[in-house]
Motif scaffolding. Sequence first.
Motif, PDB file in Angstrom:
ATOM      1  N   LYS A 122      -6.067  -3.066 -11.147  1.00  0.00           N
ATOM      2  CA  LYS A 122      -6.602  -4.258 -11.800  1.00  0.00           C
ATOM      3  C   LYS A 122      -8.099  -4.403 -11.522  1.00  0.00           C
ATOM      4  O   LYS A 122      -8.873  -4.845 -12.389  1.00  0.00           O
ATOM      5  CB  LYS A 122      -5.857  -5.503 -11.301  1.00  0.00           C
ATOM      6  N   SER A 123      -8.529  -4.041 -10.326  1.00  0.00           N
ATOM      7  CA  SER A 123      -9.949  -4.123  -9.972  1.00  0.00           C
ATOM      8  C   SER A 123     -10.785  -3.171 -10.833  1.00  0.00           C
ATOM      9  O   SER A 123     -11.836  -3.548 -11.366  1.00  0.00           O
ATOM     10  CB  SER A 123     -10.151  -3.794  -8.491  1.00  0.00           C
ATOM     11  N   ILE A 124     -10.313  -1.937 -10.968  1.00  0.00           N
ATOM     12  CA  ILE A 124     -11.025  -0.962 -11.800  1.00  0.00           C
ATOM     13  C   ILE A 124     -11.012  -1.409 -13.261  1.00  0.00           C
ATOM     14  O   ILE A 124     -12.014  -1.295 -13.978  1.00  0.00           O
ATOM     15  CB  ILE A 124     -10.379   0.442 -11.669  1.00  0.00           C
ATOM     16  N   THR A 150       0.811  -1.230   0.000  1.00  0.00           N
ATOM     17  CA  THR A 150       0.000   0.000   0.000  1.00  0.00           C
ATOM     18  C   THR A 150       0.838   1.272   0.000  1.00  0.00           C
ATOM     19  O   THR A 150       1.963   1.296   0.497  1.00  0.00           O
ATOM     20  CB  THR A 150      -0.932   0.019   1.230  1.00  0.00           C
ATOM     21  N   LYS A 151       0.216   2.301  -0.561  1.00  0.00           N
ATOM     22  CA  LYS A 151       0.793   3.646  -0.531  1.00  0.00           C
ATOM     23  C   LYS A 151      -0.348   4.631  -0.782  1.00  0.00           C
ATOM     24  O   LYS A 151      -1.414   4.257  -1.282  1.00  0.00           O
ATOM     25  CB  LYS A 151       1.874   3.788  -1.592  1.00  0.00           C
ATOM     26  N   TYR A 152      -0.118   5.890  -0.442  1.00  0.00           N
ATOM     27  CA  TYR A 152      -1.150   6.894  -0.659  1.00  0.00           C
ATOM     28  C   TYR A 152      -1.183   7.314  -2.129  1.00  0.00           C
ATOM     29  O   TYR A 152      -0.132   7.552  -2.729  1.00  0.00           O
ATOM     30  CB  TYR A 152      -0.906   8.118   0.221  1.00  0.00           C
ATOM     31  N   ILE A 153      -2.401   7.363  -2.695  1.00  0.00           N
ATOM     32  CA  ILE A 153      -2.556   7.822  -4.076  1.00  0.00           C
ATOM     33  C   ILE A 153      -3.652   8.882  -4.118  1.00  0.00           C
ATOM     34  O   ILE A 153      -4.550   8.899  -3.272  1.00  0.00           O
ATOM     35  CB  ILE A 153      -2.934   6.660  -5.026  1.00  0.00           C
ATOM     36  N   ASN A 154      -3.565   9.751  -5.096  1.00  0.00           N
ATOM     37  CA  ASN A 154      -4.616  10.735  -5.336  1.00  0.00           C
ATOM     38  C   ASN A 154      -5.689  10.070  -6.197  1.00  0.00           C
ATOM     39  O   ASN A 154      -5.408   9.627  -7.315  1.00  0.00           O
ATOM     40  CB  ASN A 154      -4.043  11.966  -6.048  1.00  0.00           C
ATOM     41  N   VAL A 155      -6.887   9.980  -5.652  1.00  0.00           N
ATOM     42  CA  VAL A 155      -7.964   9.252  -6.318  1.00  0.00           C
ATOM     43  C   VAL A 155      -8.299   9.872  -7.675  1.00  0.00           C
ATOM     44  O   VAL A 155      -8.521   9.166  -8.664  1.00  0.00           O
ATOM     45  CB  VAL A 155      -9.228   9.203  -5.424  1.00  0.00           C
ATOM     46  N   CYS A 156      -8.326  11.195  -7.727  1.00  0.00           N
ATOM     47  CA  CYS A 156      -8.673  11.884  -8.971  1.00  0.00           C
ATOM     48  C   CYS A 156      -7.664  11.550 -10.075  1.00  0.00           C
ATOM     49  O   CYS A 156      -8.043  11.185 -11.186  1.00  0.00           O
ATOM     50  CB  CYS A 156      -8.703  13.391  -8.722  1.00  0.00           C
ATOM     51  N   THR A 157      -6.385  11.628  -9.749  1.00  0.00           N
ATOM     52  CA  THR A 157      -5.347  11.317 -10.736  1.00  0.00           C
ATOM     53  C   THR A 157      -5.421   9.855 -11.164  1.00  0.00           C
ATOM     54  O   THR A 157      -5.288   9.522 -12.342  1.00  0.00           O
ATOM     55  CB  THR A 157      -3.961  11.605 -10.135  1.00  0.00           C
ATOM     56  N   PHE A 158      -5.637   8.994 -10.176  1.00  0.00           N
ATOM     57  CA  PHE A 158      -5.708   7.548 -10.429  1.00  0.00           C
ATOM     58  C   PHE A 158      -6.834   7.218 -11.413  1.00  0.00           C
ATOM     59  O   PHE A 158      -6.631   6.489 -12.397  1.00  0.00           O
ATOM     60  CB  PHE A 158      -5.939   6.833  -9.087  1.00  0.00           C
ATOM     61  N   LEU A 159      -8.043   7.761 -11.173  1.00  0.00           N
ATOM     62  CA  LEU A 159      -9.186   7.454 -12.036  1.00  0.00           C
ATOM     63  C   LEU A 159      -9.076   8.124 -13.398  1.00  0.00           C
ATOM     64  O   LEU A 159      -9.490   7.557 -14.415  1.00  0.00           O
ATOM     65  CB  LEU A 159     -10.489   7.866 -11.347  1.00  0.00           C
ATOM     66  N   GLU A 180     -11.395  15.145  -6.049  1.00  0.00           N
ATOM     67  CA  GLU A 180     -10.160  15.808  -6.467  1.00  0.00           C
ATOM     68  C   GLU A 180      -9.127  15.909  -5.358  1.00  0.00           C
ATOM     69  O   GLU A 180      -7.929  15.787  -5.603  1.00  0.00           O
ATOM     70  CB  GLU A 180     -10.490  17.212  -7.003  1.00  0.00           C
ATOM     71  N   SER A 181      -9.558  16.119  -4.133  1.00  0.00           N
ATOM     72  CA  SER A 181      -8.593  16.331  -3.047  1.00  0.00           C
ATOM     73  C   SER A 181      -8.421  15.095  -2.163  1.00  0.00           C
ATOM     74  O   SER A 181      -7.803  15.178  -1.113  1.00  0.00           O
ATOM     75  CB  SER A 181      -9.055  17.514  -2.167  1.00  0.00           C
TER      76      SER A 181
END
Length: 395
Positions: A320-322, A273-282, A307-308
């Motif tokens: 992979k799930s997405i 695990t690591k912290y990711i920005n959800v907006c950037t990821f999607l 976004e935040s």
Amino acid sequence: MIKTCLKRLLNSPILRIGITSSTKPNTEKKIYLVNIICVLHLISFIQVVILGSFFDERLISQASLIGYLAATSIFIFVFYLQSIYLYKLAKTLFILTSFLTCFIFDVYISPDVHAEFFYIIPPLVSLIIFDSKTMPIIYLCLSIFLFLDVMHLKNGINVNQSHFSVFFIILFLITLFLIETNNASEQKLKTQKIKLTELNEFKSHFFVNLSHEIRTPLTLIQGHASQIDLNTSKDKTQEQINVIKYQSEQINDIINNILDLSKIDTNEFRLKTKYINVCTFLNKHYTNFKELFTSKGISFSIINNSESLAFKVDDYMFSKSINNLLTNSLKFTPSGGTVTLEAYLENQTLIIEVSDTGIGIPQKDINRIFERFFQSKNHITKSQGSGIGLSFTKS
């Protein structure tokens, strides 16, 4: 030889009276038991007459013969009721006639051998042949009444004799417990058999579809590999190499999915695990799939209200799930349809939704979509898919 004769005897037509090809196995056992006991009674009646004629006149006394003839006639009538499928009436007459037989034997034939204890047999048999417990309890009460009444007729009732009724109740409860335990075991075996059948079907379906999924990219790889000509333009060669590389990655993804599921099952899987920005990821996934949806004539949009937001996840596994969800929408949505990827926060929970206007899932299959190897049957799953994508995503 003996085994063959016994098998033929047990499969004789008289023992199968009332049994048809559509009779349920549980009902068939009960009908079969009633028929066997009726036949045994008819045989015992013949024996009584023969033995009475040569050895014991009490067996063929007037009262005994009348009683036995009456019981035999009723047992034959039970066969008739079974043959016309009046099972409930047949069982009731059968049990009552069994009481009559015990009474005749106890009072008129062998009043000096404590045959009154045979009255417990009809209630115990009724536990087997009746579905509800009401009738067996009624027959238990009748058996206790007859037992005490016969004891009274013989010796005059007293405490030492009446307490035997407790023995009847204990034996009844023990038999009930054993029958219920047996029924539970049979139901468990039946459930396991159904699950094994389904699992075999799922496995067969899985391997057929898995073969198809791997065969398709392999065919493309072989086709493009055979067409590579180093004398042609560099751009043409690079295009074919890119196709081969992409299809190789597809095969690798399929194998990795299976290996990851195996690790999850054996608790060997560990999240990184690591912290990711959800907006950037999607947005990255939206960009990756946009061209695929457009080429199929599907409108693909993203609604990102995160976004935040930053979440600690396994970037690779989450991706992979997405991908699995978006691939399903791509696979099952026809040209002209729409697919939407949406993310938002609700009660401190990140919600990611993939919705589409595809062929949908039948209501009866909704609760099973995350089962491994399971695929809702339609014209698309007949030719592709392995039934592990959603199971992997949920895991």
